[in-house]
Design an enzyme around this catalytic site. Structure first.
Site, PDB file in Angstrom:
ATOM      1  N   HIS A   1     -13.813   1.046   9.862  1.00  0.00           N
ATOM      2  CA  HIS A   1     -13.134   1.764   8.789  1.00  0.00           C
ATOM      3  C   HIS A   1     -11.621   1.869   8.987  1.00  0.00           C
ATOM      4  CE1 HIS A   1     -12.648   4.446   5.489  1.00  0.00           C
ATOM      5  NE2 HIS A   1     -12.314   5.476   6.233  1.00  0.00           N
TER       6      HIS A   1
ATOM      7  N   GLY B   1       0.852  -1.192   0.000  1.00  0.00           N
ATOM      8  CA  GLY B   1       0.000   0.000   0.000  1.00  0.00           C
ATOM      9  C   GLY B   1       0.886   1.240   0.000  1.00  0.00           C
TER      10      GLY B   1
ATOM     11  N   ARG C   1     -16.123  11.941  13.192  1.00  0.00           N
ATOM     12  CA  ARG C   1     -16.712  10.651  12.812  1.00  0.00           C
ATOM     13  C   ARG C   1     -17.371   9.911  13.963  1.00  0.00           C
ATOM     14  NH1 ARG C   1     -12.173   8.486   8.595  1.00  0.00           N
ATOM     15  NH2 ARG C   1     -13.019   9.748   6.933  1.00  0.00           N
TER      16      ARG C   1
ATOM     17  N   GLU D   1     -13.448  18.392   5.162  1.00  0.00           N
ATOM     18  CA  GLU D   1     -14.144  17.219   5.699  1.00  0.00           C
ATOM     19  C   GLU D   1     -14.391  17.443   7.183  1.00  0.00           C
ATOM     20  OE1 GLU D   1     -11.675  13.874   4.664  1.00  0.00           O
ATOM     21  OE2 GLU D   1     -12.643  13.662   2.725  1.00  0.00           O
TER      22      GLU D   1
ATOM     23  N   ARG E   1      -9.227   9.305  14.602  1.00  0.00           N
ATOM     24  CA  ARG E   1      -8.458   9.846  13.473  1.00  0.00           C
ATOM     25  C   ARG E   1      -9.221  10.969  12.793  1.00  0.00           C
ATOM     26  NH1 ARG E   1      -8.181   8.101   7.514  1.00  0.00           N
ATOM     27  NH2 ARG E   1     -10.299   7.490   8.004  1.00  0.00           N
TER      28      ARG E   1
ATOM     29  N   HIS F   1     -16.668   4.285  10.181  1.00  0.00           N
ATOM     30  CA  HIS F   1     -17.060   5.353   9.253  1.00  0.00           C
ATOM     31  C   HIS F   1     -18.575   5.474   9.317  1.00  0.00           C
ATOM     32  CE1 HIS F   1     -17.586   7.835   5.755  1.00  0.00           C
ATOM     33  NE2 HIS F   1     -16.283   8.022   5.735  1.00  0.00           N
TER      34      HIS F   1
HETATM   35  C1  LIG Z   1     -12.746   2.783   1.444  1.00  0.00           C
HETATM   36  C2  LIG Z   1     -11.662   3.554   2.119  1.00  0.00           C
HETATM   37  C3  LIG Z   1     -11.560   4.923   1.920  1.00  0.00           C
HETATM   38  C4  LIG Z   1     -10.544   5.647   2.547  1.00  0.00           C
HETATM   39  N1  LIG Z   1     -10.432   6.987   2.289  1.00  0.00           N
HETATM   40  C5  LIG Z   1      -9.387   7.673   2.817  1.00  0.00           C
HETATM   41  C6  LIG Z   1      -9.167   9.026   2.469  1.00  0.00           C
HETATM   42  O1  LIG Z   1      -9.886   9.604   1.663  1.00  0.00           O
HETATM   43  N2  LIG Z   1      -8.105   9.665   3.042  1.00  0.00           N
HETATM   44  C7  LIG Z   1      -7.251   9.059   3.926  1.00  0.00           C
HETATM   45  O2  LIG Z   1      -6.307   9.683   4.422  1.00  0.00           O
HETATM   46  N3  LIG Z   1      -7.451   7.762   4.267  1.00  0.00           N
HETATM   47  C8  LIG Z   1      -8.472   7.050   3.723  1.00  0.00           C
HETATM   48  N4  LIG Z   1      -8.638   5.734   4.050  1.00  0.00           N
HETATM   49  C9  LIG Z   1      -7.669   5.098   4.937  1.00  0.00           C
HETATM   50  C10 LIG Z   1      -6.357   4.886   4.187  1.00  0.00           C
HETATM   51  O3  LIG Z   1      -6.639   4.460   2.876  1.00  0.00           O
HETATM   52  C11 LIG Z   1      -5.487   3.854   4.867  1.00  0.00           C
HETATM   53  O4  LIG Z   1      -5.392   4.075   6.223  1.00  0.00           O
HETATM   54  C12 LIG Z   1      -4.072   3.880   4.308  1.00  0.00           C
HETATM   55  O5  LIG Z   1      -4.118   3.882   2.914  1.00  0.00           O
HETATM   56  C13 LIG Z   1      -3.298   2.694   4.818  1.00  0.00           C
HETATM   57  O6  LIG Z   1      -2.139   2.525   4.036  1.00  0.00           O
HETATM   58  P1  LIG Z   1      -1.178   1.319   4.378  1.00  0.00           P
HETATM   59  O7  LIG Z   1      -0.106   1.350   3.361  1.00  0.00           O
HETATM   60  O8  LIG Z   1      -0.831   1.334   5.801  1.00  0.00           O
HETATM   61  O9  LIG Z   1      -2.097  -0.001   4.172  1.00  0.00           O
HETATM   62  P2  LIG Z   1      -2.774  -0.575   2.864  1.00  0.00           P
HETATM   63  O10 LIG Z   1      -2.909   0.451   1.834  1.00  0.00           O
HETATM   64  O11 LIG Z   1      -3.994  -1.306   3.263  1.00  0.00           O
HETATM   65  O12 LIG Z   1      -1.713  -1.645   2.340  1.00  0.00           O
HETATM   66  C14 LIG Z   1      -1.530  -2.843   3.038  1.00  0.00           C
HETATM   67  C15 LIG Z   1      -0.709  -3.775   2.168  1.00  0.00           C
HETATM   68  O13 LIG Z   1      -0.267  -4.872   2.951  1.00  0.00           O
HETATM   69  C16 LIG Z   1      -0.484  -6.081   2.249  1.00  0.00           C
HETATM   70  N5  LIG Z   1      -0.599  -7.156   3.240  1.00  0.00           N
HETATM   71  C17 LIG Z   1      -1.444  -7.262   4.286  1.00  0.00           C
HETATM   72  N6  LIG Z   1      -1.214  -8.408   4.967  1.00  0.00           N
HETATM   73  C18 LIG Z   1      -0.192  -9.031   4.329  1.00  0.00           C
HETATM   74  C19 LIG Z   1       0.494 -10.258   4.529  1.00  0.00           C
HETATM   75  N7  LIG Z   1       0.189 -11.114   5.536  1.00  0.00           N
HETATM   76  N8  LIG Z   1       1.478 -10.593   3.668  1.00  0.00           N
HETATM   77  C20 LIG Z   1       1.803  -9.779   2.615  1.00  0.00           C
HETATM   78  N9  LIG Z   1       1.175  -8.608   2.380  1.00  0.00           N
HETATM   79  C21 LIG Z   1       0.202  -8.247   3.230  1.00  0.00           C
HETATM   80  C22 LIG Z   1      -1.743  -5.819   1.461  1.00  0.00           C
HETATM   81  O14 LIG Z   1      -1.855  -6.736   0.392  1.00  0.00           O
HETATM   82  C23 LIG Z   1      -1.480  -4.382   1.002  1.00  0.00           C
HETATM   83  O15 LIG Z   1      -0.643  -4.370  -0.121  1.00  0.00           O
HETATM   84  C24 LIG Z   1      -9.643   5.003   3.429  1.00  0.00           C
HETATM   85  C25 LIG Z   1      -9.760   3.629   3.639  1.00  0.00           C
HETATM   86  C26 LIG Z   1     -10.751   2.900   2.998  1.00  0.00           C
HETATM   87  C27 LIG Z   1     -10.857   1.433   3.237  1.00  0.00           C
END
Ligand SMILES: Cc1cc2nc3c(=O)[nH]c(=O)nc-3n(C[C@H](O)[C@H](O)[C@H](O)COP(=O)(O)OP(=O)(O)OC[C@H]3O[C@@H](n4cnc5c(N)ncnc54)[C@H](O)[C@@H]3O)c2cc1C
Length: 565
Positions: free
Chosen positions: A383, A61, A322, A160, A418, A276
């Site tokens: 969320h 991500g 929220r 927001e 948050r 959410h």
């Molecule tokens: C529908 C939705 C809308 C949102 N809108 C917003 C917004 O507008 N603004 C904002 O700031 N935040 C928003 N958020 C929250 C935000 O998107 C997330 O908090 C943030 O993107 C998290 O990023 P991350 O890289 O930590 O995790 P993620 O983007 O979830 O990435 C996690 C990664 O880890 C991998 N992974 C997980 N477990 C394993 C494993 N066991 N082995 C290998 N890989 C694994 C997954 O495949 C993925 O690639 C939203 C969330 C959602 C669900």
């Protein structure tokens, strides 16, 4: 630093909410019971392929990719992700990314809004660090090709809930995450020192002499591989899938905190799951998030009778934080004996609504709803997971050699709640820091292609086949019923008892693929979430206890920490 701004923000916050903000929070140690095996599956170093890298990033991500991009080209990086790179919470983000970007905004104001939303539990220095870096990090995204929406040459900024001004940059209308991830993935693909393995599941971290040495990973083609890394960065995202109603995609099963817990890392704030308020509630549709930017643009919340109810609950009405809106919706659903409320945009200019929210308009159209003429049925859903691995400001966890960033961590930015659109920002800032810190440490270590003897590579365990889908559904329903928007001691204790029983026969099993490992991780994090929720005998931020409805600043301005005994 800093201190001046922090004090100013703190003072503004105290003045605005009539509360006293403590200078620091105080850790509260708890040890969770140890029924979890150290490794979920056995492995023998002589029978498993080995791979060596300087830096291993688990998670593709925004946090993981940003971390990988911080590693200098002379070091090798491996990014693994259990699904495709385009499948993550990051890619789903709709509303946008918050930052101090407009001429009318100030760093102090963004800090104050974040701290106020956080219910007196934010780490003020972390808030300042993240907000101060916001424009630089968002600028990097733009330089890497992210096309944010614009009014002429200027970024089009929206507002927001909880934000005092327009400071949210967005892209493709309501598909910000998709556009950011497109640009960042492109950058990663163009970086020769970064290798990516998709569809590769991290089962467990490898530890030796209490330090992290890499991970045991699995993919359907090659089975298990031992990845040895000089430094490892965990960026596995959220935990929403432990709930029946959630906005999170199916990857969000809390693997990171569970894996880290088994490896001895310390976790924090597991009671704080943010719900959410507005998740699409239509039979047969997936639980899509309806961005709160809609309320920012003027959408109203009405109940089944057509009555606007938010002013009854909070003077900020639809723009309240929220937790307040989620709580109000659940109360109104109860009052009206109805399973949802509605978002109403029918009073807004139709063309502007369609242009601003094209994704949601298209989604609702599939269910015969025209968002400019019809009310959108919504209810809250799980969320954002505030809790996770404790990290310092560089992203260092409590286990040597292990770093973490993004939603899998409890950095201290969000406190007990948050502020909307702060999490993409956190993923960027902490991803960059963790990548830099891990690289610095990795560069000090010479190449060594020897494999250490691990303490406990596991034993073969088996038993009767289990209906994993049944247990997973039961867990999600139980968490939604008993550990949802509102909690109380009796329901939490009932959930703890049920999950404890499931843990006793599911955790010691040995499974052969991610379906079983994910369920084991979900059970592990659910149990920790419930223990923390039972322990925190007050209502704060997104943790709402109906049996302790008030905030108790005398006793609970502190964190609940867990570590495996
Ligand atoms: C529908 C939705 C809308 C949102 N809108 C917003 C917004 O507008 N603004 C904002 O700031 N935040 C928003 N958020 C929250 C935000 O998107 C997330 O908090 C943030 O993107 C998290 O990023 P991350 O890289 O930590 O995790 P993620 O983007 O979830 O990435 C996690 C990664 O880890 C991998 N992974 C997980 N477990 C394993 C494993 N066991 N082995 C290998 N890989 C694994 C997954 O495949 C993925 O690639 C939203 C969330 C959602 C669900």
């Amino acid at each position: 630093m800093s201190g001046g701004i922090v004090r100013a923000a703190t003072a503004a916050c105290e003045a605005a909410c009539g509360i006293t903000v403590p200078p620091r929070t105080h850790p509260h140690e708890m040890h969770a019971p140890n029924t979890t095996p150290r490794y979920l599956v056995p492995f023998h170093p002589k029978r498993v392929p080995h791979f060596f890298t300087d830096v291993l990033v688990i998670g593709g991500g925004l946090a993981g990719l940003r971390a990988a991009l911080s590693v200098p080209p002379e070091l090798s990086v491996l990014v693994i992700t259990k699904d495709g790179l385009s499948h993550s919470n990051s890619a789903q983000a709709q509303g946008g990314i918050a930052g101090v970007l407009g001429p009318e905004d100030r760093v102090e104001d963004h800090i104050t809004d974040t701290v106020m939303a956080g219910g007196n539990l934010c780490d003020y220095e972390v808030v300042e660090l993240v907000v101060r870096e916001s424009s630089e990090r968002i600028g990097e995204l733009i330089s890497w090709g992210t096309n944010f929406d614009r009014n002429g040459v200027r970024l089009a900024l929206t507002r927001e809930a909880g934000h005092g001004c327009h400071r949210i940059a967005h892209a493709l209308g309501d598909a910000t995450g998709k556009e950011i991830i497109r640009a960042v993935v492109q950058r990663v693909v163009q970086t020769p020192s970064i290798e990516t393995w998709e569809n590769t599941f991290a089962i467990d971290l490898l530890t030796h002499n209490d330090a992290c040495r890499g991970a045991l990973v699995w993919n359907p083609q090659h089975g298990k591989t031992l990845v040895w890394a000089k430094q490892t960065i965990l960026c596995t995202g959220g935990t929403g899938q432990v709930y029946r109603e959630t906005t999170n995609p199916d990857i969000a099963t809390g693997d990171g905190p569970a894996i880290a817990y088994r490896a001895g890392a310390e976790l924090r704030d597991m009671e704080f799951m943010q719900f959410h308020p507005t998740v699409l509630y239509i039979a047969g549709s997936s639980r899509n998030l309806i961005t709160e930017a809609m309320r920012g643009e003027g959408a109203l919340l009405i109940d089944r009778t057509g009555r606007r109810f938010m002013p009854d609950y909070d003077q900020r009405a639809e723009l309240a934080p929220r937790d307040v809106v989620s709580w109000a919706i659940v109360s109104q659903m109860e009052k009206t004996q109805y399973p949802n409320v509605y978002l109403d945009l029918t009073h807004l200019e139709a063309e502007a609504v369609r242009a601003r929210f094209p994704g949601i308009a298209a989604l609702c159209q599939k269910f015969d709803l025209d968002i400019t003429r019809d009310r959108i049925p919504v209810r809250p859903g799980a969320h954002y997971m505030i809790g996770g691995l404790i990290v310092d400001r560089e992203g260092r966890s409590t286990v040597p050699g292990l770093w973490a960033a993004g939603e899998a961590t409890a950095s201290g930015l969000h406190g007990a709640n948050r502020l909307a659109s702060n999490s993409l920002l956190e993923a960027l800032v902490y991803g960059a820091h963790a990548g830099e810190g891990a690289s610095r440490e990795a560069a000090k270590i010479d190449d060594n292609f020897c494999v250490p003897m691990l303490e406990n590579p596991g034993v073969n365990r088996c038993g009767e086949p289990l209906d994993l889908a049944d247990i997973r559904n039961s867990l999600k329903s139980l968490m939604w019923r008993n550990v949802g928007v509102r909690r109380n001691a009796d329901e939490l204790a009932e959930a703890a008892e049920n999950i404890g029983r499931w843990c006793r026969y599911v955790l010691p099993r040995q499974f052969a693929d991610p379906t079983g490992w994910e369920l084991q991780n979900m059970l592990c994090v659910s149990r920790l979430m419930i223990r923390a929720a039972l322990d925190r005998k007050e209502t704060r931020g997104c943790h709402v206890r109906t049996d302790f409805p008030n905030r108790d600043d005398d006793n609970w301005t502190r964190h609940i920490n867990f570590r495996r005994e």
